[in-house]
Write a protein that holds these residues in place. Structure first.
Motif, PDB file in Angstrom:
ATOM      1  N   ARG A 174       0.853  -1.179   0.000  1.00  9.64           N
ATOM      2  CA  ARG A 174       0.000   0.000   0.000  1.00  9.64           C
ATOM      3  C   ARG A 174       0.898   1.241   0.000  1.00  9.64           C
ATOM      4  O   ARG A 174       1.586   1.522   0.989  1.00  9.64           O
ATOM      5  CB  ARG A 174      -0.891   0.017   1.237  1.00  9.64           C
ATOM      6  N   ALA A 186       1.802  -5.640   2.323  1.00 14.11           N
ATOM      7  CA  ALA A 186       0.468  -6.185   2.577  1.00 14.11           C
ATOM      8  C   ALA A 186       0.261  -7.508   1.870  1.00 14.11           C
ATOM      9  O   ALA A 186       1.037  -7.903   0.980  1.00 14.11           O
ATOM     10  CB  ALA A 186      -0.591  -5.181   2.115  1.00 14.11           C
ATOM     11  N   ASP A 188      -3.253  -8.310   0.664  1.00 10.52           N
ATOM     12  CA  ASP A 188      -4.661  -7.946   0.573  1.00 10.52           C
ATOM     13  C   ASP A 188      -5.334  -8.623  -0.627  1.00 10.52           C
ATOM     14  O   ASP A 188      -4.785  -8.629  -1.731  1.00 10.52           O
ATOM     15  CB  ASP A 188      -4.822  -6.430   0.417  1.00 10.52           C
ATOM     16  N   TYR A 207     -13.365  -7.565   0.983  1.00 10.67           N
ATOM     17  CA  TYR A 207     -12.037  -6.976   1.090  1.00 10.67           C
ATOM     18  C   TYR A 207     -11.340  -7.615   2.293  1.00 10.67           C
ATOM     19  O   TYR A 207     -11.678  -7.321   3.442  1.00 10.67           O
ATOM     20  CB  TYR A 207     -12.129  -5.459   1.263  1.00 10.67           C
ATOM     21  N   LEU A 209      -7.999  -7.910   4.217  1.00  9.37           N
ATOM     22  CA  LEU A 209      -6.757  -7.150   4.343  1.00  9.37           C
ATOM     23  C   LEU A 209      -5.845  -7.754   5.399  1.00  9.37           C
ATOM     24  O   LEU A 209      -6.298  -8.240   6.435  1.00  9.37           O
ATOM     25  CB  LEU A 209      -7.062  -5.695   4.717  1.00  9.37           C
ATOM     26  N   SER A 218      -5.630  -9.425  10.671  1.00 15.68           N
ATOM     27  CA  SER A 218      -6.513  -9.459   9.508  1.00 15.68           C
ATOM     28  C   SER A 218      -7.647  -8.476   9.714  1.00 15.68           C
ATOM     29  O   SER A 218      -8.018  -8.154  10.853  1.00 15.68           O
ATOM     30  CB  SER A 218      -7.076 -10.872   9.281  1.00 15.68           C
TER      31      SER A 218
END
Length: 397
Positions: A174, A186, A188, A207, A209, A218
């Motif tokens: 990110r 990440a 993700d 989503y 992550l 998480s």
């Protein structure tokens, strides 16, 4: 140090002079190059011990898209942000911490660089790229800040027909708005499926992550959204409804929270009147619903009081009026904030009034002005009265 600073200031001008012939060349073939400048003044006044902040920053963005070759193309973009004379502000990177925060640190970085394949309804990208979904509430580019958010990722979009499209992205980094030193590794997984109906678009998303920091964590969010409009004579109704549930784990600590949105508006004679209710729920006053990849400035007030949701959660009841005047767009927005799970010291989270006007003067130049004033609520919430002002001009070639 002085030489390094001078070189960073000159970089946008040097790069522009180098890219200028490329723009002329690209105009005569399938490739494309653009140069984009945004000069912005921002001020912040807060009712606390911090000094009032002022910043005049210049963002320069240079990009180039190659011609298509057998359904493949490439895109590269550089972005630079500089303080220009006025830099009395906390840039979030440890500089001028006695001032209020303006989150536009000086930085020069590779903003995007990816290879794209596009054919038969499939668009696949590998590399550093912008990823956005729906209204940016969960995944956005944070384009309001001078250093926008991008992702190192592999993304795949399939448009089956005019109604159905599906996107999956795997993110390994990110690239946030605070400069490279605060980017996050990440793992993700982003999934968004959209289906267009006669009344609007229905989206379903997941989503999942994970910050790749060596510790178990998480943040999984699953939701549905419906947004659209319906004609009513010469006017129309606009509406949006959304629900999501979230599971957060950090080590042995687990939380659950819900998100809800209900928004209804009416467009009459070019004026849009809209009211809404947004809930970022709480888990028994211990955890607030989180959207770390969102374009947060677009939600819950422009003074950015709630970039992180309080552990008591947040309810936002808002009303807005917007329209067009003198070749541009104006809007007025009022928010009333409260806690989802109130306590003895936190219930009223304040309110905010925002006013903005922006316009394009022609295909090259644009500008605007925006002001927001936040009034604090309960003292236990840790918020203070805050005023913010922005004035900007932009140019794109």
């Amino acid at each position: 140090m002085k030489l390094n600073k001078i070189s960073k200031v000159l970089l946008p001008l040097v790069a522009a002079s180098v890219l200028a012939p490329t723009v002329a060349y690209a105009a005569n073939n399938e490739s494309k190059a653009t140069i984009d400048f945004r000069l912005r003044y921002e001020s912040v006044e807060q009712d606390n011990a911090l000094k009032d902040a002022d910043a005049l920053t210049l963002r320069t963005r240079l990009n180039f898209t190659t011609a298509n070759y057998q359904n493949f193309s490439a895109f590269v973009e550089f972005e630079d942000s500089r303080a220009v004379g006025v830099e009395d502000y906390n840039d979030t990177n440890g500089n001028n911490t006695e001032y209020s925060v303006i989150a536009d640190p000086e930085t020069t970085e590779l903003d995007q660089a990816y290879v794209k394949y596009a054919a038969n309804g499939v668009i696949a990208k590998v590399g550093r790229q912008v990823i956005t979904f729906d209204n940016h509430r969960f995944v956005g580019h944070v384009g309001w800040r001078q250093d926008k958010q991008t992702f190192d990722a592999a993304s795949f979009n399939y448009k089956a027909n005019d109604k159905l499209d599906m996107t999956y992205a795997y993110v390994t980094k990110r690239n946030r708005i605070f400069g490279e030193e605060k980017d996050l590794d990440a793992k993700d997984h982003l999934i968004n499926i959209g289906y267009k109906t006669a009344l609007g678009k229905l989206s379903a998303y997941s989503y999942m992550l994970e910050v790749d920091e060596g510790a178990d964590n998480s943040l999984d969010t699953y939701g549905v959204r419906f947004a659209g409009s319906e004609k009513h004579g010469k006017n129309k109704w606009v509406y949006a409804f959304e629900y999501a549930t979230q599971e957060s784990e950090s080590g042995s600590v687990e939380y659950d929270a819900d998100y809800m949105l209900a928004e209804l508006g009416y467009v009459v004679n070019g004026i849009t009147i809209k009211g809404g209710y947004e809930l970022l729920g709480s888990d028994d006053g211990e955890y607030g619903f989180s959207t770390p990849l969102a374009t947060l400035h677009a939600f819950n007030g422009w003074t950015d009081q709630f970039l992180t949701t309080p552990k008591e959660g947040l309810t936002d009841m808002y009303v807005s009026v917007s329209g067009k005047a003198y070749g541009g767009k104006w809007s007025v927005v009022y928010h009333d904030f409260n806690a989802d799970e109130d306590s003895d010291t936190v219930d009223d989270l304040g309110d905010e009034l925002g006013i903005s006007y922006g316009r394009a003067f022609n295909k090259t130049f644009s500008g605007g002005i925006k002001f927001a004033a936040y009034g604090e609520g309960d003292s236990g919430a840790g918020k203070v009265d805050t005023d913010k002002l922005w004035v900007w001009v932009g140019a794109k070639f």
